[in-house]
Motif scaffolding. Structure first.
Motif, PDB file in Angstrom:
ATOM      1  N   SER A 640       0.845  -1.186   0.000  1.00 14.95           N
ATOM      2  CA  SER A 640       0.000   0.000   0.000  1.00 14.95           C
ATOM      3  C   SER A 640       0.882   1.238   0.000  1.00 14.95           C
ATOM      4  CB  SER A 640      -0.914   0.001   1.233  1.00 14.95           C
ATOM      5  OG  SER A 640      -1.728   1.146   1.245  1.00 14.95           O
ATOM      6  N   TYR A 641       0.806   1.999  -1.075  1.00 18.77           N
ATOM      7  CA  TYR A 641       1.627   3.201  -1.218  1.00 18.77           C
ATOM      8  C   TYR A 641       0.855   4.402  -0.676  1.00 18.77           C
ATOM      9  CZ  TYR A 641       4.843   0.557  -4.163  1.00 18.77           C
ATOM     10  OH  TYR A 641       5.749  -0.361  -4.629  1.00 18.77           O
ATOM     11  N   VAL A 642       1.197   4.816   0.534  1.00 15.18           N
ATOM     12  CA  VAL A 642       0.579   5.975   1.173  1.00 15.18           C
ATOM     13  C   VAL A 642       1.687   6.862   1.729  1.00 15.18           C
ATOM     14  CG1 VAL A 642      -1.610   4.851   1.713  1.00 15.18           C
ATOM     15  CG2 VAL A 642       0.302   4.621   3.284  1.00 15.18           C
ATOM     16  N   MET A 643       1.295   7.896   2.494  1.00 15.30           N
ATOM     17  CA  MET A 643       2.265   8.854   2.992  1.00 15.30           C
ATOM     18  C   MET A 643       3.260   8.242   3.970  1.00 15.30           C
ATOM     19  SD  MET A 643       1.417  11.375   1.286  1.00 15.30           S
ATOM     20  CE  MET A 643       0.011  11.743   0.267  1.00 15.30           C
ATOM     21  N   SER A 644       2.887   7.126   4.598  1.00 14.60           N
ATOM     22  CA  SER A 644       3.803   6.505   5.551  1.00 14.60           C
ATOM     23  C   SER A 644       4.986   5.837   4.879  1.00 14.60           C
ATOM     24  CB  SER A 644       3.037   5.473   6.397  1.00 14.60           C
ATOM     25  OG  SER A 644       2.434   4.486   5.568  1.00 14.60           O
ATOM     26  N   CYS A 645       4.940   5.624   3.571  1.00 16.41           N
ATOM     27  CA  CYS A 645       6.075   5.068   2.837  1.00 16.41           C
ATOM     28  C   CYS A 645       7.129   6.159   2.648  1.00 16.41           C
ATOM     29  CB  CYS A 645       5.635   4.511   1.484  1.00 16.41           C
ATOM     30  SG  CYS A 645       4.417   3.185   1.588  1.00 16.41           S
ATOM     31  N   GLU A 646       8.324   5.898   3.132  1.00 19.06           N
ATOM     32  CA  GLU A 646       9.376   6.908   3.108  1.00 19.06           C
ATOM     33  C   GLU A 646       9.704   7.357   1.694  1.00 19.06           C
ATOM     34  OE1 GLU A 646      12.029   9.492   4.959  1.00 19.06           O
ATOM     35  OE2 GLU A 646      10.582   8.129   5.890  1.00 19.06           O
ATOM     36  N   GLU A 647       9.857   6.396   0.785  1.00 17.72           N
ATOM     37  CA  GLU A 647      10.241   6.765  -0.574  1.00 17.72           C
ATOM     38  C   GLU A 647       9.113   7.511  -1.292  1.00 17.72           C
ATOM     39  OE1 GLU A 647       8.829   2.461  -0.666  1.00 17.72           O
ATOM     40  OE2 GLU A 647       9.967   3.804   0.627  1.00 17.72           O
ATOM     41  N   GLU A 648       7.859   7.139  -0.980  1.00 19.52           N
ATOM     42  CA  GLU A 648       6.744   7.832  -1.608  1.00 19.52           C
ATOM     43  C   GLU A 648       6.607   9.254  -1.080  1.00 19.52           C
ATOM     44  OE1 GLU A 648       4.426   6.657  -4.205  1.00 19.52           O
ATOM     45  OE2 GLU A 648       6.337   5.626  -4.335  1.00 19.52           O
ATOM     46  N   LEU A 649       6.837   9.442   0.204  1.00 13.81           N
ATOM     47  CA  LEU A 649       6.766  10.787   0.768  1.00 13.81           C
ATOM     48  C   LEU A 649       7.834  11.682   0.162  1.00 13.81           C
ATOM     49  CD1 LEU A 649       5.555  12.774   2.741  1.00 13.81           C
ATOM     50  CD2 LEU A 649       7.056  11.853   4.517  1.00 13.81           C
ATOM     51  N   LYS A 650       9.025  11.154  -0.026  1.00 18.28           N
ATOM     52  CA  LYS A 650      10.090  11.942  -0.667  1.00 18.28           C
ATOM     53  C   LYS A 650       9.706  12.306  -2.092  1.00 18.28           C
ATOM     54  CE  LYS A 650      13.954  10.077   2.026  1.00 18.28           C
ATOM     55  NZ  LYS A 650      15.229   9.297   1.969  1.00 18.28           N
ATOM     56  N   ARG A 651       9.126  11.348  -2.792  1.00 17.65           N
ATOM     57  CA  ARG A 651       8.746  11.628  -4.178  1.00 17.65           C
ATOM     58  C   ARG A 651       7.646  12.685  -4.238  1.00 17.65           C
ATOM     59  NH1 ARG A 651       4.988   9.935  -7.725  1.00 17.65           N
ATOM     60  NH2 ARG A 651       4.019   8.538  -6.196  1.00 17.65           N
ATOM     61  N   ILE A 652       6.686  12.589  -3.345  1.00 20.21           N
ATOM     62  CA  ILE A 652       5.596  13.565  -3.311  1.00 20.21           C
ATOM     63  C   ILE A 652       6.130  14.958  -3.000  1.00 20.21           C
ATOM     64  CG2 ILE A 652       3.538  14.272  -2.029  1.00 20.21           C
ATOM     65  CD1 ILE A 652       2.987  12.084  -3.973  1.00 20.21           C
TER      66      ILE A 652
END
Length: 1066
Positions: A640-652
């Motif tokens: 599940s790709y949400v804000m809690s994913c470190e790499e996804e938050l950096k990308r966002i």
């Protein structure tokens, strides 16, 4: 920029200017020449610097610079004496700008989503005008005090989603609201003088100290931590109203906790509680949630003294009985919702329920209920007949699934307000008299032992769903079927020929769906047991959140896209990623604004590799996920790709998207959600306020922050793999993967397993739409193909879709209004409109199906010819055997205007206005391998007969349209109607392509169905006259004159000129 300068010169008295999301790159200096400007928004413009010239805008009050690449601010900003709000979120600041010390009118520091690693409290001390500090979504690891005195001016502090391991907030002696969720906190110290709300969930807290006792504290959320006890200061907080301590390791509650006269809501689920406090004097608790503990009993006086209790959830405990609500005939109970699912309750507790006359919702699924005392108990033992006690006349919904009930008493007629009866997975033999209830809407009696159905002359006017699947002994006559066809969603099994080969099934599936509190089914499931010439299987779950349109578009289209991608590449990750990307493009081309989560599971077997095994490939975006049970243990296949994913938050943050804040949910009264979710804060945390998932289908306007690239994982299946589960967001938010696997591991039937998951999720508090698919596996030790590749094409591995034990028929319309009625759909069911024939609607979804193979399509050279040697994984396909693909493809004929709600839309031209939605089964079996033989046969096939009857159409051709000779018009001549007879075929359509070709958006939505023929123009021959009609037709054909010589016959289309594949409606 010159145009902007012209506009600024023209509008010299402009007060508000919004230039956000224009990718300006440089700050527009022209706006500085507008002296009257009071509000300026230049967010998300890739600005790297703010010029000193902005200092001349003395009247500016609101200045939004969010979502840029700023690292500093000019000193001239101090000249903006009237500036009261400055937005600096989602930039690249590493510290608090010093110029803020001069902006004395600014009372809120908005710097979320920056790059701050250390919070220097000395800088805040120099800003006494700042009261609210928002520093969420930074990378703060520590607070640097430097012997700073108390920061008395700060009343609200937001440190969510940082890297803090401990927090000493005693320096903020006037703090009122503290947010520190989703850090790594182990200890937390807070000053309690003026504390009103504390949010510290999703940490690793083992110690929580508040000093002095917070006399103004009203809300505490410390859920999802490691607390082993509740601090004593909690009991002394005189104004505490809401306490959330769920998902901790608490073994015992303080003895005085429930005696707190101000406490209204206690959430203590998912702990290790063995008992509850028995001191209940002056208790004012209205909502009590103690699910998922180890309770053997409830306090004896709980239901008598807690006279304010309206909501009680004690599911997933070890309860064997219930406390009484009264010791006399009078009762003061106002209990309205009672959830007792998954306990050890027996028949002895049933009479005690009569002390709750205001009960509206009762869930007692998966207990040990067997029978009820004769003559003394009324419906489900809920009402004591012939007594003076108040009856449960307000009961509206009951779920008693998963027990051992053999009957539902006839006195259920006393519950005149009942609208939902769910009693699947019991031993019920006699159909209850639920059809006499005037308000009944949903009846689920699946997976029982029904043998007949007794119906009144007229069905209830509000009845929307009747589920009778999973009753193997049930046999309905033609008259009963015709009557039940009037129900919007009717599901029932119909027997088939069975498996003539006797080969073991490798996989079997079942699925179910349930609508949310607004009675909007915003999920869909896909199940194709024989995908791509019976060699493979495909399953999927789609979740549109609050949107009903997107899930059905994904359900209709993704299987066709995947089939096309499989022709281009055999690499699992490549064809899965390409499928999601192509689906994204089609959604965008069709003008779809919103999006949805999706998970696809593809099972394939490579016949070229003799030592190869079955491979399961899972791909998902959003919160739809898959889990595989291997050796009894869960094996996640999704992410599940949400804000809690470190790499996804950096990308966002790199793409400068705005992640919105938490907002307060206002009290509302919407069925089951009204009490358990009243006045609690909701984590918004969404990209630009739209979606919390960073990888999801649709939402093209959020690109590149939100992308459709899925997480793909492939695993070879082994004999140790027992089953896998696909679920929507609502399922996984309510059940952990460990609990889901453990709950259905010992359930032998896939349909019953899927229904159990749905029932558990609803009893545990899920109020969203739910979809669950359970696929049971039986992988043999020698799971390899022994057929020679290239010998006419390999056959499929055996699966229930080839020779299914039952073929389900469903008539389902989407309800347009009403209460939140759970709408569950079984996996062995196709869903067909009661007003539209199967062929009419399958033409909308573009299915590549054929109900029955032509009798002449198989010959001695056919790979399915009985005399050909076959391996155990590729059984013989008999020429006259009926093969149905149990896959649901859905077309919604009341699509909304791509909004979240679709209740008030105008009807679409050419679509029935009852808001029906239609799901049909598609059948894919060897169509491409034998195209030419099928085409030649279909062009000369006579009228087709079915098991139930024959349909002769009076208007086979659509008026005003030329008759086409392509494969889309010459598939199977007859199509099976809802009543089991055959309906004429219509043209083939694809919903996405229809939308792409439409030059203008149609009123009420982007999709419209073609004109449908009048069902009254079709003549249905009853089954008892079928043989006679066949003989008459055969006799007439024998008397026809011989065909004309070849040179006089009209030219026939060449087989080579036909397309490579065909879309034939079911």
């Amino acid at each position: 920029m010159s145009f902007l300068s012209f506009c600024c010169a023209r509008f010299s008295k402009l007060k508000s200017l919004n230039l956000s999301n224009n990718h300006l790159g440089d700050f527009p200096l022209a706006v500085c020449s507008i002296p009257t400007l009071t509000e300026l928004n230049v967010s998300c413009n890739a600005l790297r610097a703010v010029p000193a010239a902005v200092g001349v805008m003395h009247n500016l009050q609101t200045f939004l610079l969010d979502g840029n690449f700023l690292r500093a601010l000019p000193a001239e900003l101090e000249n903006m004496h009237q500036l009261s709000y400055l937005g600096l979120s989602f930039n690249e600041f590493t510290d608090i700008p010093e110029v803020l010390e001069k902006l004395t009118a600014v009372d809120k520091l908005c710097m979320s989503g920056n790059c701050m690693e250390t919070l220097r409290l000395q800088a805040l001390r120099r800003m006494p005008h700042i009261k609210h500090v928002d520093l969420r979504l930074n990378i703060i690891r520590k607070l640097e005090a430097d012997e700073v005195d108390f920061l008395q001016h700060i009343t609200q502090l937001d440190l969510r989603d940082n890297k803090l391991s401990d927090l000493d907030a005693m320096i903020f002696n006037n703090i009122e609201v503290l947010h520190c969720e989703r850090n790594q906190l182990v200890t937390l110290n807070i000053c309690g003088y003026f504390l009103k709300a504390l949010y510290a969930s999703s940490n690793e807290l083992v110690q929580l100290d508040v000093y002095p006792v917070p006399n103004f504290l009203s809300y505490v959320d410390v859920s999802r931590n490691r607390l082993e006890n509740v601090p004593e200061w909690v009991c002394e907080s005189r104004k505490l109203e809401v306490l959330d301590i769920a998902h901790n390791q608490i073994c015992e509650l303080p003895a005085r906790l429930l005696s707190n006269s101000s406490l209204r809501k206690l959430l203590a689920g998912h702990n290790q509680l063995a008992r509850l406090p028995e001191r209940l004097e002056r208790t004012s608790v209205e909502v009590l949630d103690v699910q998922h503990n180890q309770l053997l009993e409830l306090p004896p006086s709980l239901l008598m003294k807690a006279d304010s209790l309206r909501f009680l959830n004690a599911s997933a405990n070890k309860l064997e009985g219930l406390p009484p609500a009264t010791l006399s005939e009078e009762t003061s109970s106002i209990l309205q919702e009672l959830y007792l699912t998954n306990n050890n309750l027996t028949d002895k507790c049933v009479p005690l329920l009569t002390g709750h006359p205001h009960l509206k919702i009762l869930h007692m699924a998966y207990n040990r209920l067997q029978s009820f005392p004769a003559r003394t108990l009324s419906p489900m033992g809920l009402i004591i007949c012939f007594s003076k006690m108040a009856k449960l006349e307000e009961l509206e919904e009951i779920d008693i699934s998963g027990n051992k009930l053999k009957a539902i008493p006839t006195t259920i007629m006393n519950c005149r307000r009942m609208h939902t009866v769910i009693a699947h997975s019991n031993c019920i033999e006699v159909f209850p008299e639920v059809m006499q209830l005037p308000e009944i809407k949903c009846v689920d009696l699946s997976c029982n032992e029904l043998s007949e159905v007794t119906l009144p002359e007229n069905l209830p006017p509000k009845l929307q769903e009747l589920d009778l699947t999973g009753n193997p002994r049930l046999a309905l006559d033609h008259k009963t079927l015709e009557l039940l066809n009037n129900i919007r969603c009717f599901k029932i099994d119909q027997p088939s020929a069975g498996d003539a080969s006797g080969a073991p099934a490798v996989w079997s599936h079942g699925y179910t769906e349930a609508s949310g509190v607004k009675n909007k089914l915003c999920v869909a499931a896909l199940s194709v047991n024989n995908f791509c010439d019976n060699r493979e299987a495909l399953y999927g779950v789609f979740d549109g959140d609050r949107n009903v349109e997107v899930p059905y578009l994904l359900q209709c289209t993704m299987s066709d896209i995947l089939a096309e991608e499989l022709q281009k590449t055999k690499n699992e990750e490549e064809y899965m990623v390409n499928t999601f990307i192509v689906m994204q493009r089609k959604l965008g081309t069709a003008g779809q604004k919103l999006g949805g989560a999706a998970v696809l599971c593809h099972i394939k077997h490579d016949p070229v590799d003799p030592g190869g095994s079955f491979t399961l490939t899972s791909a998902n975006v959003g919160k739809c996920q898959t889990v595989l049970c291997r050796n009894g243990k869960p094996m996640p296949l999704s992410r599940s790709y949400v804000m809690s994913c470190e790499e996804e938050l950096k990308r966002i943050k790199r793409h400068k998207a705005i992640i919105t804040e938490v907002r307060e949910r206002q009290p509302r009264d919407v069925g089951r959600a009204s009490m358990s979710q009243e006045a609690v804060p909701v984590r918004d945390g969404k990209v630009n306020g739209v979606t919390e998932s960073t990888r999801i289908l649709g939402y093209t306007f959020l690109h590149p922050s939100v992308v459709p690239r899925p997480h793909v994982q492939s695993v070879p299946l082994t004999p140790q793999d027992e089953f896998f589960i696909l679920g929507s967001k609502g399922l996984w938010d309510s059940l952990s993967i460990e609990e889901a696997v453990g709950a259905v591991r010992n359930v032998p039937d896939a349909l019953a397993a899927a229904k159990k998951l749905c029932t558990l999720a609803q009893s545990y508090g899920c109020h969203e739409s739910i979809s669950a698919v359970v696929v049971q596996l039986s992988v043999p030790e020698d799971s390899f193909c022994c057929c020679e590749p290239g010998a006419g094409g390999a056959g499929p591995p055996p699966s229930p879709g080839i020779f299914p034990p039952s073929v389900s028929m469903v008539i389902k319309d989407r309800p347009s209004d009403g209460l939140g009625v759970p709408s569950s759909s079984s996996g062995m069911a196709s869903e067909i409109s009661s007003e539209l024939s199967t062929s009419e609607m399958s033409s909308e979804v573009g299915s590549t199906a054929s109900d029955e193979p032509p009798s002449g399509a198989l010959n001695e050279s056919s790979p399915a010819y009985p005399s050909e040697p076959r391996c155990m994984l590729h059984p013989v396909c008999l020429s006259h055997s009926f093969q149905r693909q149990l896959s649901s493809a859905t077309f919604s004929s009341a699509f909304s205007d791509n909004g979240l709600d679709s209740d008030d839309e105008e009807p679409i031209e050419g679509v029935f206005t009852n808001g029906s939605r239609v799901e049909v089964e598609v059948d894919i079996h060897c169509s491409r391998a034998k195209e030419k033989e099928k085409q030649q046969h279909l062009l000369q096939v006579p009228a087709e007969a079915s098991d139930e009857g024959i349909v002769i159409s009076a208007n086979e051709d659509e008026p005003g349209l030329p008759r086409k000779a392509d494969l889309a018009a010459v598939g199977t001549i007859g199509r099976r109607r809802a009543n089991g007879s055959v309906a004429p075929q219509e043209r083939s359509h694809n919903v996405i392509e229809v939308a792409m070709d439409a030059p203008l958006r149609r009123p009420g939505g982007y999709f419209a169905a073609p004109a449908q023929p009048d069902p009254d123009d079709q003549f249905i021959i009853p089954p008892e006259l079928e043989e006679e009609v066949k003989e008459i037709m055969k006799h007439q054909q024998q008397q026809q004159p011989p065909p004309a010589p070849p040179h006089l016959q009209p030219p026939r289309p060449s087989a080579d000129a036909l397309p490579e594949y065909c879309d034939t409606p079911l």
